[in-house]
Design a protein around this motif. Structure first.
Motif, mmCIF file in Angstrom:
data_model
loop_
_atom_site.group_PDB
_atom_site.id
_atom_site.type_symbol
_atom_site.label_atom_id
_atom_site.label_comp_id
_atom_site.label_asym_id
_atom_site.label_seq_id
_atom_site.Cartn_x
_atom_site.Cartn_y
_atom_site.Cartn_z
ATOM 1 N N VAL A 113 -18.707 -6.682 5.755
ATOM 2 C CA VAL A 113 -19.728 -5.627 5.685
ATOM 3 C C VAL A 113 -19.272 -4.408 6.477
ATOM 4 O O VAL A 113 -19.375 -3.267 6.002
ATOM 5 N N LEU A 114 -18.752 -4.628 7.678
ATOM 6 C CA LEU A 114 -18.268 -3.503 8.495
ATOM 7 C C LEU A 114 -17.087 -2.791 7.833
ATOM 8 O O LEU A 114 -16.994 -1.558 7.876
ATOM 9 N N ALA A 115 -16.196 -3.560 7.227
ATOM 10 C CA ALA A 115 -15.028 -2.961 6.566
ATOM 11 C C ALA A 115 -15.448 -2.047 5.424
ATOM 12 O O ALA A 115 -14.842 -0.999 5.192
ATOM 13 N N ALA A 170 -11.531 -0.934 3.220
ATOM 14 C CA ALA A 170 -12.100 -2.261 2.960
ATOM 15 C C ALA A 170 -11.072 -3.244 2.411
ATOM 16 O O ALA A 170 -10.999 -4.392 2.865
ATOM 17 N N ALA A 171 -10.279 -2.819 1.452
ATOM 18 C CA ALA A 171 -9.292 -3.738 0.858
ATOM 19 C C ALA A 171 -8.273 -4.179 1.904
ATOM 20 O O ALA A 171 -7.951 -5.375 1.998
ATOM 21 N N ALA A 172 -7.788 -3.228 2.698
ATOM 22 C CA ALA A 172 -6.797 -3.570 3.724
ATOM 23 C C ALA A 172 -7.398 -4.454 4.802
ATOM 24 O O ALA A 172 -6.685 -5.218 5.453
ATOM 25 N N GLY A 173 -8.709 -4.378 4.999
ATOM 26 C CA GLY A 173 -9.353 -5.208 6.002
ATOM 27 C C GLY A 173 -9.700 -6.596 5.524
ATOM 28 O O GLY A 173 -9.774 -7.525 6.321
ATOM 29 N N PHE A 194 0.841 -1.201 0.000
ATOM 30 C CA PHE A 194 0.000 0.000 0.000
ATOM 31 C C PHE A 194 0.875 1.250 0.000
ATOM 32 O O PHE A 194 0.620 2.201 -0.755
ATOM 33 N N ALA A 195 1.909 1.269 0.848
ATOM 34 C CA ALA A 195 2.789 2.439 0.943
ATOM 35 C C ALA A 195 3.531 2.665 -0.378
ATOM 36 O O ALA A 195 3.652 3.806 -0.845
ATOM 37 N N GLY A 196 4.033 1.595 -0.984
ATOM 38 C CA GLY A 196 4.739 1.720 -2.257
ATOM 39 C C GLY A 196 3.826 2.212 -3.375
ATOM 40 O O GLY A 196 4.208 3.097 -4.154
ATOM 41 N N LEU A 197 2.636 1.646 -3.436
ATOM 42 C CA LEU A 197 1.682 2.094 -4.460
ATOM 43 C C LEU A 197 1.228 3.531 -4.204
ATOM 44 O O LEU A 197 0.972 4.284 -5.141
ATOM 45 N N HIS A 198 1.150 3.912 -2.932
ATOM 46 C CA HIS A 198 0.762 5.288 -2.601
ATOM 47 C C HIS A 198 1.811 6.284 -3.094
ATOM 48 O O HIS A 198 1.472 7.371 -3.547
ATOM 49 N N PRO A 229 -7.143 4.675 8.096
ATOM 50 C CA PRO A 229 -8.069 3.579 7.775
ATOM 51 C C PRO A 229 -7.383 2.339 7.197
ATOM 52 O O PRO A 229 -7.848 1.216 7.413
ATOM 53 N N VAL A 230 -6.284 2.518 6.499
ATOM 54 C CA VAL A 230 -5.541 1.356 5.987
ATOM 55 C C VAL A 230 -4.979 0.564 7.158
ATOM 56 O O VAL A 230 -5.114 -0.670 7.220
ATOM 57 N N ALA A 231 -4.350 1.254 8.102
ATOM 58 C CA ALA A 231 -3.771 0.575 9.269
ATOM 59 C C ALA A 231 -4.863 -0.076 10.116
ATOM 60 O O ALA A 231 -4.704 -1.221 10.572
ATOM 61 N N ALA A 232 -5.973 0.643 10.333
ATOM 62 C CA ALA A 232 -7.070 0.090 11.141
ATOM 63 C C ALA A 232 -7.687 -1.125 10.460
ATOM 64 O O ALA A 232 -7.973 -2.144 11.116
ATOM 65 N N GLY A 233 -7.899 -1.051 9.159
ATOM 66 C CA GLY A 233 -8.455 -2.182 8.428
ATOM 67 C C GLY A 233 -7.529 -3.382 8.461
ATOM 68 O O GLY A 233 -7.971 -4.519 8.650
ATOM 69 N N ALA A 234 -6.234 -3.124 8.295
ATOM 70 C CA ALA A 234 -5.259 -4.218 8.312
ATOM 71 C C ALA A 234 -5.209 -4.881 9.683
ATOM 72 O O ALA A 234 -5.196 -6.120 9.791
#
Length: 163
Positions: A100-102, A110-113, A29-33, A45-50
């Protein structure tokens, strides 16, 4: 019910592997960002989902291990089948609720979760492939059970050959 060492050991393996896979996913995610900052987020949200996805994946595996432990000693095949079916149903429902929650809650990506939910399956399959060629033997404290079919009076039945 006392949790067996094998359940703790395998859950530890899955937790470590899923943790490593989740960290790798965050790095991707960080590299693509860096390459596409407008398309790929790298935020809380990425960190929380992961983190939440990691927890759901490991909990799912642990609950499966408990269900297997519960039915392993049972001689009632119908009970074992029902118990595993119920366990599978509730664990699948838990993962569906998480998905559903993600998607619904903005605090999660959502993807990271959802991606961490696939990591345990990949780990287990990869370990099976890698160890199959090595003729893995049980380590100290492990039991080995070989199942083979035995023909007796025209009836085929499975027999535990070695414990």
């Amino acid at each position: 019910m006392k949790i067996q060492k094998a359940v703790w050991k395998e859950t530890g393996f899955v937790a470590a592997g899923t943790g490593a896979g989740t960290i790798l996913m965050i790095a991707v995610f960080a590299g693509l960002h860096k390459v596409m900052p407008a398309s790929v987020p790298m935020d809380a949200p990425v960190a929380a989902g992961a983190a939440a996805g990691f927890c759901v994946a490991v909990l799912n595996f642990f609950l499966m291990g408990l269900a297997v432990q519960k039915v392993a000693g049972s001689t009632n095949e119908d009970f074992a089948r029902r118990a595993m079916t119920v366990s599978y149903r509730y664990r699948t429902l838990m993962q569906l609720l998480w998905c559903v929650l993600a998607f619904a809650l903005p605090v999660f990506n959502a993807a990271a979760g959802i991606i961490p939910l696939f990591i345990p399956s990949v780990l287990i399959k990869a370990r099976g492939i890698l160890l199959k060629g090595k003729g893995r033997k049980p380590s100290a404290g492990e039991e080995r059970v070989d199942i083979h079919k035995e023909q007796q009076d025209g009836e085929t039945k499975e027999v535990d050959a070695q414990v």
